[in-house]
Design an enzyme around this catalytic site. Structure first.
Site, mmCIF file in Angstrom:
data_model
loop_
_atom_site.group_PDB
_atom_site.id
_atom_site.type_symbol
_atom_site.label_atom_id
_atom_site.label_comp_id
_atom_site.label_asym_id
_atom_site.label_seq_id
_atom_site.Cartn_x
_atom_site.Cartn_y
_atom_site.Cartn_z
ATOM 1 N N ASN A 126 4.056 -0.463 -5.066
ATOM 2 C CA ASN A 126 3.548 0.244 -6.240
ATOM 3 C C ASN A 126 4.174 -0.215 -7.550
ATOM 4 O OD1 ASN A 126 2.035 1.634 -4.395
ATOM 5 N ND2 ASN A 126 3.005 3.616 -4.730
ATOM 6 N N HIS A 186 -0.527 -3.213 5.143
ATOM 7 C CA HIS A 186 -0.329 -3.272 3.693
ATOM 8 C C HIS A 186 0.394 -4.549 3.265
ATOM 9 C CE1 HIS A 186 -1.076 -1.066 0.127
ATOM 10 N NE2 HIS A 186 0.094 -0.486 -0.044
ATOM 11 N N ASN A 200 -2.733 0.132 -5.829
ATOM 12 C CA ASN A 200 -1.596 0.445 -6.691
ATOM 13 C C ASN A 200 -0.755 -0.777 -7.062
ATOM 14 O OD1 ASN A 200 -2.150 3.200 -6.905
ATOM 15 N ND2 ASN A 200 -1.036 3.679 -5.024
ATOM 16 N N ASP A 215 -4.077 -6.629 0.282
ATOM 17 C CA ASP A 215 -4.936 -5.988 1.269
ATOM 18 C C ASP A 215 -6.044 -5.180 0.596
ATOM 19 O OD1 ASP A 215 -2.630 -4.275 0.463
ATOM 20 O OD2 ASP A 215 -3.700 -2.772 1.625
#
Length: 200
Positions: free
Chosen positions: A75, A28, A121, A100
């Site tokens: 997020n 991530h 997100n 990503d």
């Protein structure tokens, strides 16, 4: 002290990820890892804290750039990116976001001039806080797991045999950024979208 009046015509290059050693090598965090690669390549120290980000200033092919790694967790990336681009008075088309993508094969690099979040997100937060989706982005493929929860997958590190592929992807990100800075996002797309990571 950063002076926005001195930053006219700068480009803002933002890599997305989660802060902290625990997440540093996670799939991530390829946005953070890309910025780390670019920073090393051009001798830019990304170590100044402002607007909930780590920042570094320098030049790439004669263009003035600000490298940023939001420290808000993925997020809430928009909480860092929105004040950054406003402070630096960087037009959104001079703000490029690297992140990503589960839906691209490992190591694939794709460039887009704008568009929806695609369910990511971090990108969703930036679009909401900047009130626009018209900013360029670089997507780095991390692949989708054949089995298991994608959340667990993105929050784990790359397997040893995947590391050379993702390292080559960061080199490609550098090529894309240089094309973008020199010739614009459309030319970067023309040159690199669809190009294999390892040319014959």
């Amino acid at each position: 002290m950063l002076d926005p009046e001195e930053l006219v015509e700068r480009y803002l290059i933002v890599g997305l990820g989660n802060p902290g050693r625990k997440y540093a090598r996670n799939r991530h965090n390829v946005g953070f890892q890309s910025v780390d690669y670019i920073a090393r390549l051009y001798g830019i120290a990304v170590n100044r804290r402002r607007f909930q980000s780590l920042l570094g200033e320098g030049a790439i092919i004669g263009k003035r750039v600000v490298l940023a790694q939001p420290q808000t967790f993925m997020n809430d990336s928009g909480q860092a990116v929105a004040p950054l681009y406003r402070w630096f008075k960087t037009p959104l088309d001079h703000t490029i976001v690297i992140y990503d993508d589960l839906d691209l094969e490992l190591g694939q690099v794709r460039v887009r001039p704008g568009g929806s979040s695609g369910g990511h997100n971090g990108l969703k937060s930036i679009i909401a806080m900047c009130k626009s989706q018209e900013f360029p982005r670089i997507r780095i493929g991390i692949g989708r797991p054949a089995v298991g929860d994608p959340v667990d997958y993105v929050l784990n590190d790359f397997a040893p045999d995947q590391e050379p592929v993702i390292a080559a992807a960061y080199q490609r990100v550098d090529e894309v950024i240089r094309a973008y800075l020199e010739q614009g996002i459309q030319e970067a797309m023309n040159l690199y979208n669809g190009q294999p990571l390892y040319p014959d």
